[in-house]
Design a protein around this motif. Structure first.
Motif, PDB file in Angstrom:
ATOM      1  N   ALA A  38      -0.031   3.846  -5.076  1.00 14.35           N
ATOM      2  CA  ALA A  38      -1.450   4.152  -5.013  1.00 14.35           C
ATOM      3  C   ALA A  38      -2.031   4.010  -6.411  1.00 14.35           C
ATOM      4  O   ALA A  38      -1.475   4.539  -7.372  1.00 14.35           O
ATOM      5  CB  ALA A  38      -1.661   5.569  -4.490  1.00 14.35           C
ATOM      6  N   ASP A  54      -9.481  -6.684   2.030  1.00 16.41           N
ATOM      7  CA  ASP A  54      -9.816  -7.684   1.031  1.00 16.41           C
ATOM      8  C   ASP A  54     -10.840  -8.624   1.671  1.00 16.41           C
ATOM      9  O   ASP A  54     -10.614  -9.139   2.770  1.00 16.41           O
ATOM     10  CB  ASP A  54      -8.549  -8.446   0.625  1.00 16.41           C
ATOM     11  CG  ASP A  54      -8.801  -9.504  -0.403  1.00 16.41           C
ATOM     12  OD1 ASP A  54      -9.587 -10.442  -0.127  1.00 16.41           O
ATOM     13  OD2 ASP A  54      -8.217  -9.427  -1.488  1.00 16.41           O
ATOM     14  N   LEU A 100     -13.635  -5.730  -1.892  1.00 19.23           N
ATOM     15  CA  LEU A 100     -13.138  -5.110  -0.665  1.00 19.23           C
ATOM     16  C   LEU A 100     -14.310  -4.774   0.249  1.00 19.23           C
ATOM     17  O   LEU A 100     -15.400  -4.461  -0.230  1.00 19.23           O
ATOM     18  CB  LEU A 100     -12.358  -3.842  -1.001  1.00 19.23           C
ATOM     19  CG  LEU A 100     -11.224  -4.020  -2.011  1.00 19.23           C
ATOM     20  CD1 LEU A 100     -10.732  -2.671  -2.510  1.00 19.23           C
ATOM     21  CD2 LEU A 100     -10.088  -4.808  -1.387  1.00 19.23           C
ATOM     22  N   SER A 108      -6.096  -1.821   3.023  1.00 20.37           N
ATOM     23  CA  SER A 108      -5.779  -0.690   2.147  1.00 20.37           C
ATOM     24  C   SER A 108      -6.485   0.561   2.641  1.00 20.37           C
ATOM     25  O   SER A 108      -7.470   0.480   3.374  1.00 20.37           O
ATOM     26  CB  SER A 108      -6.257  -0.970   0.710  1.00 20.37           C
ATOM     27  OG  SER A 108      -5.628  -2.102   0.174  1.00 20.37           O
ATOM     28  N   LEU A 153      -6.248   4.080  -4.080  1.00 21.37           N
ATOM     29  CA  LEU A 153      -6.250   2.902  -3.223  1.00 21.37           C
ATOM     30  C   LEU A 153      -4.805   2.508  -2.993  1.00 21.37           C
ATOM     31  O   LEU A 153      -4.062   2.292  -3.951  1.00 21.37           O
ATOM     32  CB  LEU A 153      -7.023   1.761  -3.892  1.00 21.37           C
ATOM     33  CG  LEU A 153      -7.170   0.472  -3.094  1.00 21.37           C
ATOM     34  CD1 LEU A 153      -8.039   0.685  -1.855  1.00 21.37           C
ATOM     35  CD2 LEU A 153      -7.765  -0.621  -3.980  1.00 21.37           C
ATOM     36  N   GLU A 154      -4.419   2.455  -1.731  1.00 19.80           N
ATOM     37  CA  GLU A 154      -3.029   2.152  -1.407  1.00 19.80           C
ATOM     38  C   GLU A 154      -2.968   1.110  -0.294  1.00 19.80           C
ATOM     39  O   GLU A 154      -3.614   1.260   0.745  1.00 19.80           O
ATOM     40  CB  GLU A 154      -2.317   3.423  -0.956  1.00 19.80           C
ATOM     41  CG  GLU A 154      -0.849   3.235  -0.699  1.00 19.80           C
ATOM     42  CD  GLU A 154      -0.136   4.553  -0.439  1.00 19.80           C
ATOM     43  OE1 GLU A 154       1.032   4.489  -0.042  1.00 19.80           O
ATOM     44  OE2 GLU A 154      -0.732   5.628  -0.615  1.00 19.80           O
ATOM     45  N   ALA A 155      -2.196   0.054  -0.537  1.00 21.42           N
ATOM     46  CA  ALA A 155      -2.004  -0.987   0.479  1.00 21.42           C
ATOM     47  C   ALA A 155      -1.292  -0.397   1.686  1.00 21.42           C
ATOM     48  O   ALA A 155      -0.412   0.456   1.552  1.00 21.42           O
ATOM     49  CB  ALA A 155      -1.200  -2.143  -0.098  1.00 21.42           C
ATOM     50  N   ILE A 156      -1.678  -0.853   2.881  1.00 23.41           N
ATOM     51  CA  ILE A 156      -1.033  -0.433   4.127  1.00 23.41           C
ATOM     52  C   ILE A 156       0.114  -1.413   4.386  1.00 23.41           C
ATOM     53  O   ILE A 156      -0.122  -2.615   4.571  1.00 23.41           O
ATOM     54  CB  ILE A 156      -2.026  -0.456   5.313  1.00 23.41           C
ATOM     55  CG1 ILE A 156      -3.263   0.386   5.029  1.00 23.41           C
ATOM     56  CG2 ILE A 156      -1.328  -0.044   6.599  1.00 23.41           C
ATOM     57  CD1 ILE A 156      -3.049   1.863   4.937  1.00 23.41           C
ATOM     58  N   ARG A 212     -11.534  -6.872  -7.662  1.00 25.11           N
ATOM     59  CA  ARG A 212     -11.167  -6.940  -6.242  1.00 25.11           C
ATOM     60  C   ARG A 212     -12.446  -6.728  -5.450  1.00 25.11           C
ATOM     61  O   ARG A 212     -13.214  -5.809  -5.724  1.00 25.11           O
ATOM     62  CB  ARG A 212     -10.214  -5.823  -5.859  1.00 25.11           C
ATOM     63  CG  ARG A 212      -8.854  -5.952  -6.428  1.00 25.11           C
ATOM     64  CD  ARG A 212      -7.985  -4.852  -5.853  1.00 25.11           C
ATOM     65  NE  ARG A 212      -6.851  -4.650  -6.718  1.00 25.11           N
ATOM     66  CZ  ARG A 212      -5.756  -4.024  -6.347  1.00 25.11           C
ATOM     67  NH1 ARG A 212      -5.671  -3.495  -5.154  1.00 25.11           N
ATOM     68  NH2 ARG A 212      -4.756  -3.888  -7.184  1.00 25.11           N
ATOM     69  N   THR A 235       4.985   1.853  -1.537  1.00 16.72           N
ATOM     70  CA  THR A 235       3.731   1.289  -2.020  1.00 16.72           C
ATOM     71  C   THR A 235       3.193   2.214  -3.099  1.00 16.72           C
ATOM     72  O   THR A 235       3.459   3.401  -3.111  1.00 16.72           O
ATOM     73  CB  THR A 235       2.700   1.148  -0.894  1.00 16.72           C
ATOM     74  OG1 THR A 235       2.480   2.434  -0.312  1.00 16.72           O
ATOM     75  CG2 THR A 235       3.168   0.180   0.172  1.00 16.72           C
TER      76      THR A 235
END
Length: 130
Positions: free
Chosen positions: A5, A50, A81, A35, A25-28, A79, A3
């Motif tokens: 960041a 999101d 969030l 994230s 910001l990094e998606a899990i 985005r 992924t």
């Protein structure tokens, strides 16, 4: 699976996170819409969801001033969030104070919505009940 960041920069620190303004910001992986927002210069982390994953009907009116703060011409470049807080009863999200991140520049701001119908603490999964 790797992924990426992305850098996120707030113009001012978020409440409770001063003096930090630079984050990634990094998606899990494996958790759709979830994230991690991590400070680049400290061990500070928030989980963000999101807004539309948290609540399919979540369509807040974003303040024009907040969009201008991050250089966004409209909602479509942003985005939206919400902060997620895990607890014993489940995961709660704050729908009243979303974090807006410009998709291109990574500039960000947290706003407090005037719309009182959005709760500060809503149980994820039970959002259709508001």
């Amino acid at each position: 699976m790797t992924t990426t960041a992305i850098p996120v920069e707030f113009g001012a620190p978020m409440p409770g996170l001063a003096p930090h303004t630079s984050f990634t910001l990094e998606a899990i992986p494996g958790a759709h819409g979830l994230s991690a927002l991590r400070a680049v210069d400290a061990d500070v982390r928030l989980f963000l969801v999101d807004g539309r994953v948290a609540d399919a009907g979540y369509r807040p009116r974003l303040p024009d001033s907040a969009l201008a703060d991050i250089g966004a011409a409209g909602d479509d470049a942003v985005r939206v969030l919400v902060v997620a807080n895990p607890g014993d009863e489940g995961v709660h999200v704050n729908l009243r104070a979303p974090i807006l991140v410009h998709d291109t520049t990574g500039r960000a701001v947290q706003v407090i919505l005037e719309d009182q119908t959005y709760p500060i603490r809503a149980l994820l999964g039970g959002l259709g009940e508001r």
